[in-house]
Design a protein around this motif. Structure first.
Motif, PDB file in Angstrom:
ATOM      1  N   ASN A 101       0.866  -1.174   0.000  1.00 32.83           N
ATOM      2  CA  ASN A 101       0.000   0.000   0.000  1.00 32.83           C
ATOM      3  C   ASN A 101       0.904   1.225   0.000  1.00 32.83           C
ATOM      4  O   ASN A 101       1.596   1.496   0.984  1.00 32.83           O
ATOM      5  CB  ASN A 101      -0.920  -0.003   1.213  1.00 32.83           C
ATOM      6  N   ILE A 102       0.902   1.941  -1.125  1.00 30.56           N
ATOM      7  CA  ILE A 102       1.738   3.140  -1.271  1.00 30.56           C
ATOM      8  C   ILE A 102       0.850   4.364  -1.116  1.00 30.56           C
ATOM      9  O   ILE A 102      -0.172   4.494  -1.798  1.00 30.56           O
ATOM     10  CB  ILE A 102       2.427   3.175  -2.646  1.00 30.56           C
ATOM     11  N   THR A 103       1.246   5.280  -0.242  1.00 29.78           N
ATOM     12  CA  THR A 103       0.534   6.539  -0.054  1.00 29.78           C
ATOM     13  C   THR A 103       1.354   7.667  -0.672  1.00 29.78           C
ATOM     14  O   THR A 103       2.528   7.848  -0.330  1.00 29.78           O
ATOM     15  CB  THR A 103       0.300   6.833   1.438  1.00 29.78           C
ATOM     16  N   VAL A 104       0.714   8.377  -1.604  1.00 26.74           N
ATOM     17  CA  VAL A 104       1.313   9.550  -2.246  1.00 26.74           C
ATOM     18  C   VAL A 104       0.301  10.672  -2.097  1.00 26.74           C
ATOM     19  O   VAL A 104      -0.737  10.659  -2.761  1.00 26.74           O
ATOM     20  CB  VAL A 104       1.622   9.286  -3.731  1.00 26.74           C
ATOM     21  N   GLY A 105       0.599  11.600  -1.185  1.00 28.98           N
ATOM     22  CA  GLY A 105      -0.375  12.660  -0.912  1.00 28.98           C
ATOM     23  C   GLY A 105      -1.657  12.054  -0.375  1.00 28.98           C
ATOM     24  O   GLY A 105      -1.651  11.305   0.598  1.00 28.98           O
ATOM     25  N   ASP A 106      -2.782  12.324  -1.056  1.00 27.23           N
ATOM     26  CA  ASP A 106      -4.090  11.795  -0.648  1.00 27.23           C
ATOM     27  C   ASP A 106      -4.447  10.501  -1.374  1.00 27.23           C
ATOM     28  O   ASP A 106      -5.529   9.955  -1.171  1.00 27.23           O
ATOM     29  CB  ASP A 106      -5.192  12.828  -0.898  1.00 27.23           C
ATOM     30  N   GLU A 107      -3.568  10.038  -2.237  1.00 26.19           N
ATOM     31  CA  GLU A 107      -3.839   8.847  -3.044  1.00 26.19           C
ATOM     32  C   GLU A 107      -3.193   7.599  -2.447  1.00 26.19           C
ATOM     33  O   GLU A 107      -2.094   7.666  -1.899  1.00 26.19           O
ATOM     34  CB  GLU A 107      -3.309   9.040  -4.471  1.00 26.19           C
ATOM     35  N   ASN A 108      -3.894   6.457  -2.571  1.00 29.30           N
ATOM     36  CA  ASN A 108      -3.353   5.152  -2.176  1.00 29.30           C
ATOM     37  C   ASN A 108      -3.311   4.261  -3.402  1.00 29.30           C
ATOM     38  O   ASN A 108      -4.263   4.222  -4.186  1.00 29.30           O
ATOM     39  CB  ASN A 108      -4.212   4.478  -1.110  1.00 29.30           C
ATOM     40  N   TYR A 109      -2.204   3.542  -3.554  1.00 25.50           N
ATOM     41  CA  TYR A 109      -2.022   2.589  -4.641  1.00 25.50           C
ATOM     42  C   TYR A 109      -1.734   1.239  -3.998  1.00 25.50           C
ATOM     43  O   TYR A 109      -0.827   1.132  -3.163  1.00 25.50           O
ATOM     44  CB  TYR A 109      -0.870   3.025  -5.546  1.00 25.50           C
ATOM     45  N   ILE A 110      -2.496   0.210  -4.392  1.00 20.02           N
ATOM     46  CA  ILE A 110      -2.429  -1.071  -3.694  1.00 20.02           C
ATOM     47  C   ILE A 110      -2.102  -2.205  -4.655  1.00 20.02           C
ATOM     48  O   ILE A 110      -2.657  -2.286  -5.754  1.00 20.02           O
ATOM     49  CB  ILE A 110      -3.746  -1.363  -2.959  1.00 20.02           C
ATOM     50  N   LEU A 111      -1.209  -3.079  -4.206  1.00 21.23           N
ATOM     51  CA  LEU A 111      -0.943  -4.361  -4.850  1.00 21.23           C
ATOM     52  C   LEU A 111      -1.437  -5.424  -3.880  1.00 21.23           C
ATOM     53  O   LEU A 111      -0.930  -5.532  -2.757  1.00 21.23           O
ATOM     54  CB  LEU A 111       0.552  -4.545  -5.125  1.00 21.23           C
ATOM     55  N   GLN A 112      -2.455  -6.181  -4.284  1.00 19.08           N
ATOM     56  CA  GLN A 112      -3.078  -7.152  -3.396  1.00 19.08           C
ATOM     57  C   GLN A 112      -2.884  -8.563  -3.959  1.00 19.08           C
ATOM     58  O   GLN A 112      -3.581  -8.960  -4.883  1.00 19.08           O
ATOM     59  CB  GLN A 112      -4.579  -6.858  -3.255  1.00 19.08           C
ATOM     60  N   PRO A 113      -1.959  -9.345  -3.385  1.00 18.81           N
ATOM     61  CA  PRO A 113      -1.830 -10.743  -3.813  1.00 18.81           C
ATOM     62  C   PRO A 113      -3.072 -11.528  -3.412  1.00 18.81           C
ATOM     63  O   PRO A 113      -3.718 -11.217  -2.411  1.00 18.81           O
ATOM     64  CB  PRO A 113      -0.616 -11.259  -3.038  1.00 18.81           C
ATOM     65  N   ILE A 114      -3.390 -12.538  -4.178  1.00 15.51           N
ATOM     66  CA  ILE A 114      -4.555 -13.368  -3.865  1.00 15.51           C
ATOM     67  C   ILE A 114      -4.243 -14.281  -2.683  1.00 15.51           C
ATOM     68  O   ILE A 114      -5.000 -14.354  -1.731  1.00 15.51           O
ATOM     69  CB  ILE A 114      -4.988 -14.172  -5.097  1.00 15.51           C
ATOM     70  N   ASP A 115      -3.114 -14.990  -2.741  1.00 12.69           N
ATOM     71  CA  ASP A 115      -2.697 -15.840  -1.625  1.00 12.69           C
ATOM     72  C   ASP A 115      -1.235 -16.236  -1.806  1.00 12.69           C
ATOM     73  O   ASP A 115      -0.604 -15.895  -2.798  1.00 12.69           O
ATOM     74  CB  ASP A 115      -3.570 -17.096  -1.503  1.00 12.69           C
ATOM     75  N   PHE A 116      -0.706 -16.930  -0.825  1.00 13.61           N
ATOM     76  CA  PHE A 116       0.685 -17.382  -0.867  1.00 13.61           C
ATOM     77  C   PHE A 116       0.766 -18.907  -0.906  1.00 13.61           C
ATOM     78  O   PHE A 116       1.795 -19.488  -0.571  1.00 13.61           O
ATOM     79  CB  PHE A 116       1.461 -16.845   0.354  1.00 13.61           C
TER      80      PHE A 116
END
Length: 120
Positions: free
Chosen positions: A75-90
């Protein structure tokens, strides 16, 4: 006397030098900002593990993780924006062995998080 002084100076220099490889216990991960803008916060896995204020082209400091993989929830926060990489499982993935690793992170023009995993 001169030889004794040189010996003492050499011993001080020798014992004062440390190398990050001296502490290979645990999995240590840092983040490299491969985007063109500042990352205010980067959460890798657990919520308590935050890498902060990473300028473009720079690295965060290493944080120690109990268990990590060659990819993770990001979860990357840049200012007011969030960018997410969500793996399904491991499922079927092998945890990383003790060592030092870098997650190179970039946000695409479409807003997707791109992870470039590196062994240090």
């Amino acid at each position: 006397m001169k030889k004794f002084g040189l010996l003492i100076a050499f011993l001080i220099l020798l014992t004062g030098c440390t190398d990050r490889d001296d502490d290979l216990s645990g999995v240590k991960i840092r983040v490299k900002n491969e985007s063109s803008f500042n990352f205010d916060k980067v959460q890798v896995g657990e919520a308590a593990m935050l890498h902060t204020n990473i300028a473009p082209g720079n690295f965060s400091r290493y944080l120690e993780y109990k268990t990590a993989y060659n990819y993770a929830y990001i979860n990357i926060t840049v200012g007011d924006e969030n960018y997410i990489l969500q793996p399904i499982d491991f499922v079927g993935e092998t945890p990383l062995p003790e060592g030092f690793y870098t997650y190179g992170l970039k946000i695409s023009e479409e807003g997707e998080v791109i992870l470039n995993f590196m062994v240090d």
